[in-house]
Design an enzyme around this catalytic site. Structure first.
Site, PDB file in Angstrom:
ATOM      1  CD  GLU A 135      -2.964  -1.242   0.498  1.00  0.00           C
ATOM      2  OE1 GLU A 135      -3.274  -0.184  -0.084  1.00  0.00           O
ATOM      3  OE2 GLU A 135      -3.588  -2.303   0.340  1.00  0.00           O
TER       4      GLU A 135
ATOM      5  CB  CYS B 241      -1.877   7.239   0.913  1.00  0.00           C
ATOM      6  SG  CYS B 241      -3.195   6.320   1.705  1.00  0.00           S
TER       7      CYS B 241
HETATM    8  P1  NAP Z   1       8.188   4.896   4.847  1.00  0.00           P
HETATM    9  O1  NAP Z   1       9.321   5.774   5.158  1.00  0.00           O
HETATM   10  O2  NAP Z   1       8.247   4.071   3.617  1.00  0.00           O
HETATM   11  O3  NAP Z   1       8.015   3.965   6.133  1.00  0.00           O
HETATM   12  C1  NAP Z   1       6.938   3.070   6.289  1.00  0.00           C
HETATM   13  C2  NAP Z   1       7.333   1.970   7.240  1.00  0.00           C
HETATM   14  O4  NAP Z   1       8.354   1.186   6.628  1.00  0.00           O
HETATM   15  C3  NAP Z   1       7.914   2.444   8.566  1.00  0.00           C
HETATM   16  O5  NAP Z   1       7.574   1.509   9.567  1.00  0.00           O
HETATM   17  C4  NAP Z   1       9.415   2.403   8.308  1.00  0.00           C
HETATM   18  O6  NAP Z   1      10.138   2.272   9.495  1.00  0.00           O
HETATM   19  C5  NAP Z   1       9.497   1.147   7.460  1.00  0.00           C
HETATM   20  N1  NAP Z   1      10.652   1.051   6.580  1.00  0.00           N
HETATM   21  C6  NAP Z   1      11.434   2.042   6.087  1.00  0.00           C
HETATM   22  N2  NAP Z   1      12.439   1.509   5.337  1.00  0.00           N
HETATM   23  C7  NAP Z   1      12.272   0.163   5.361  1.00  0.00           C
HETATM   24  C8  NAP Z   1      12.974  -0.937   4.788  1.00  0.00           C
HETATM   25  N3  NAP Z   1      14.044  -0.756   4.024  1.00  0.00           N
HETATM   26  N4  NAP Z   1      12.509  -2.179   5.016  1.00  0.00           N
HETATM   27  C9  NAP Z   1      11.416  -2.386   5.766  1.00  0.00           C
HETATM   28  N5  NAP Z   1      10.722  -1.393   6.364  1.00  0.00           N
HETATM   29  C10 NAP Z   1      11.135  -0.141   6.130  1.00  0.00           C
HETATM   30  O7  NAP Z   1       6.812   5.696   4.768  1.00  0.00           O
HETATM   31  P2  NAP Z   1       6.224   6.744   5.795  1.00  0.00           P
HETATM   32  O8  NAP Z   1       6.914   8.047   5.586  1.00  0.00           O
HETATM   33  O9  NAP Z   1       6.173   6.160   7.169  1.00  0.00           O
HETATM   34  O10 NAP Z   1       4.703   6.822   5.282  1.00  0.00           O
HETATM   35  C11 NAP Z   1       4.258   7.742   4.344  1.00  0.00           C
HETATM   36  C12 NAP Z   1       3.983   7.038   3.024  1.00  0.00           C
HETATM   37  O11 NAP Z   1       3.037   6.007   3.215  1.00  0.00           O
HETATM   38  C13 NAP Z   1       3.366   7.970   2.001  1.00  0.00           C
HETATM   39  O12 NAP Z   1       3.969   7.792   0.744  1.00  0.00           O
HETATM   40  C14 NAP Z   1       1.904   7.518   1.962  1.00  0.00           C
HETATM   41  O13 NAP Z   1       1.262   7.796   0.745  1.00  0.00           O
HETATM   42  C15 NAP Z   1       2.048   6.056   2.200  1.00  0.00           C
HETATM   43  N6  NAP Z   1       0.777   5.487   2.674  1.00  0.00           N
HETATM   44  C16 NAP Z   1       0.062   4.692   1.826  1.00  0.00           C
HETATM   45  C17 NAP Z   1      -1.162   4.172   2.227  1.00  0.00           C
HETATM   46  C18 NAP Z   1      -1.976   3.293   1.320  1.00  0.00           C
HETATM   47  O14 NAP Z   1      -2.988   2.754   1.779  1.00  0.00           O
HETATM   48  N7  NAP Z   1      -1.599   3.124   0.065  1.00  0.00           N
HETATM   49  C19 NAP Z   1      -1.637   4.479   3.499  1.00  0.00           C
HETATM   50  C20 NAP Z   1      -0.891   5.283   4.337  1.00  0.00           C
HETATM   51  C21 NAP Z   1       0.335   5.786   3.911  1.00  0.00           C
HETATM   52  P3  NAP Z   1      10.896   3.538  10.180  1.00  0.00           P
HETATM   53  O15 NAP Z   1       9.812   4.491  10.594  1.00  0.00           O
HETATM   54  O16 NAP Z   1      11.604   2.933  11.340  1.00  0.00           O
HETATM   55  O17 NAP Z   1      11.804   4.129   9.155  1.00  0.00           O
END
Ligand code: NAP
Length: 482
Positions: free
Chosen positions: A253, A287
């Site tokens: 997602e 998102c």
């Molecule tokens: P993110 O930086 O990608 O992080 C998401 C999660 O993944 C966090 O728990 C992060 O941990 C972890 N993570 C980061 N790098 C990783 C890796 N290499 N391997 C495994 N896990 C990893 O995203 P975010 O800034 O938290 O969230 C915002 C994004 O989420 C936006 O782009 C938004 O559009 C998207 N989103 C999408 C939906 C949907 O339903 N499509 C819903 C909500 C949000 P850490 O925090 O410890 O780095």
């Protein structure tokens, strides 16, 4: 530091026990509204993750029947509803969104457990009507194995509820990795799971800590059969690459770039109200929030004024204060991204209808970005091409249906879109051509537990919610009996 009856300890959770990091290291969680330190949270790594996967793997072999799984889901639904306000408070302190919204997210989360409990019978075995080759054929929905659930900061409880309700319904034990920006709501949820859900040890495990090592440990472990991730597209793409060796199943997602399309024949007041509710939820950090507002040229001035009038009335501040509509952005980089998009738009010909560059942030935490409306946006601008994730409302004019469609689909992302028109025939023509799996027609409503939701293109794949979401963590096993 945060004090809460739902946080008697700030620890991770493995095999039914509360644990710290092996090397006793921790990371800090701060309040984005004021930078106050809320807690120090254990920074687990690959070794602890391996133990969490082992505990989950043991739980898999205990195999709970459908009635038991329904009881777990009902108990979690009840626990969330009973603790709505306190969970909402923890959520607001670490995320920043207004408390009413935080508490609303808790109810939203409860809805997923409630829905899964009421519809779990869809996972019952099914005997085929036909008897090919003289056999009786039964199709079972078995738990897919240990599942890894990785969640973002923007919905600290909503996103895990989507995943965990489905994994528990399937009987698939989970290892959960929350965002390091908002792990406290997750720890509070685990307090409730530990106390009130009646889950066997190992059925749910929580590993807090740096994403890279934990993510690699989950990816590299063949016992983890499904990895369900919500977050940014770039990390989702890394997970696709990293999961190739053992053909792990992924649910992704990812980011969005939602168009909000307003035709001149729409009820403009209603469209403006819906845009406000959609765009400023979570401070614009969702998102599914409108990222590109496409307005028929003949009404763009009128519509932008209506939106600006409403947005100017929003009260910006600490989400724990009464009457606040818009909290801080999550951190300095979130704030600077919105600012960069605004500066880029203004430098390239867009015109401000409300607000101006609020200037750089003095501090590392959050930062309050005021609601800002600009019109005259073009496709070369950053706010058109990237997800802004903040309270900037960029409007671009279009002439006629085919240009609107072409502009709306002009993105590599495919998550949510919104169409406002009073012409039903136009909507019937237009909606099937929109390359977005969620299309609000005269509503800015995002997902709900009762309906499937997910992405296409760079927004990912898989579905959460609805009957479809219940099947994300099952493996179909077909048994012909001779
Ligand atoms: P993110 O930086 O990608 O992080 C998401 C999660 O993944 C966090 O728990 C992060 O941990 C972890 N993570 C980061 N790098 C990783 C890796 N290499 N391997 C495994 N896990 C990893 O995203 P975010 O800034 O938290 O969230 C915002 C994004 O989420 C936006 O782009 C938004 O559009 C998207 N989103 C999408 C939906 C949907 O339903 N499509 C819903 C909500 C949000 P850490 O925090 O410890 O780095």
């Amino acid at each position: 530091m945060i004090e809460s009856p739902l946080l008697p300890r700030i620890q991770a959770y493995i095999g039914g026990e509360w644990v710290g990091a092996d090397d006793a290291t921790a990371f800090q969680v701060t309040n984005p509204a004021n930078g106050a330190l809320l807690a120090e949270v254990p920074a687990l790594g690959p070794r602890e993750t391996d133990r969490a996967v082992a505990a989950a793997s043991d739980a898999l072999h205990r195999d709970a029947d459908l009635a038991t799984r329904r009881e777990w889901l009902e108990a979690i639904d009840t626990a969330l509803r009973e603790n709505q306000q306190e969970l909402g408070r923890i959520l607001t302190l670490e995320h920043g969104k207004p408390h009413a919204e935080g508490a609303g997210e808790v109810l939203y989360a409860a809805g997923f457990f409630n829905y899964a409990a009421r519809h779990i019978d869809f996972l019952k075995p099914r005997e085929l009507d036909e008897q090919p080759r003289g056999c009786t054929w039964t199709v079972h929905n078995r738990p897919a194995g240990v599942v890894g659930l990785v969640t973002p900061w923007n919905f600290p409880i909503g996103m895990i509820a989507k995943k965990l309700s489905a994994s528990l319904a399937a009987g698939a034990p989970a290892v959960v990795k929350p965002s390091s920006k908002t792990p406290l709501t997750m720890i509070a949820l685990f307090t409730l799971l530990h106390r009130e859900a009646g889950l066997p040890p190992g059925m749910v495990n929580l590993v807090t800590g740096a994403a890279g090592p934990i993510g690699d440990a989950l990816l590299g472990d063949p016992r983890v059969r499904v990895l369900s991730f919500t977050g940014s597209t770039s990390v989702g793409q890394e997970l696709i690459r990293g999961s190739a060796d053992d053909c792990k199943r992924l649910t992704l997602e990812l980011g969005g770039n939602a168009p909000f399309i307003v035709f001149a024949d729409a009820d403009l007041d209603h469209a403006a109200d819906q845009l406000l509710a959609n765009k400023f939820r979570g401070g614009g950090q969702t998102c599914v929030c409108a990222n590109r507002i496409l307005v028929e040229a003949s009404v763009i001035d009128r519509f932008s004024e209506k939106v600006a009038e409403r947005a100017a009335r929003l009260r910006v501040g600490d989400g724990m204060e009464d009457g606040v509509d818009l909290g801080p952005l999550i951190d300095r980089s979130g704030y600077e991204k919105v600012r960069r998009h605004l500066q880029d738009a203004l430098a390239n010909g867009a015109v401000s209808v409300l607000g101006d560059d609020p200037g750089p942030l003095e501090q590392d935490h959050g930062g309050f970005f005021p609601p800002t409306v600009v019109r005259g946006v073009t496709r070369d601008m950053a706010c058109w091409q990237e997800e802004t994730f903040g309270p900037l409302v960029p409007m671009a004019p279009f002439e006629g249906e085919s240009q609107a469609l072409e502009m709306a689909n002009d993105t590599d992302f495919g998550l949510a879109a919104y169409l406002f028109t009073g012409d039903g025939e136009r909507a019937e023509r237009f909606i099937p051509r929109l390359q977005f799996p969620h299309v609000g027609w005269n509503t800015g409503s995002g997902p709900t537990p009762e309906a499937p939701f997910g992405g296409m293109k760079l927004s990912g794949y898989g579905r959460e919610g609805g009957i479809e979401g219940l099947f994300e963590f099952v493996e179909t096993q077909t048994v012909p009996r001779g």
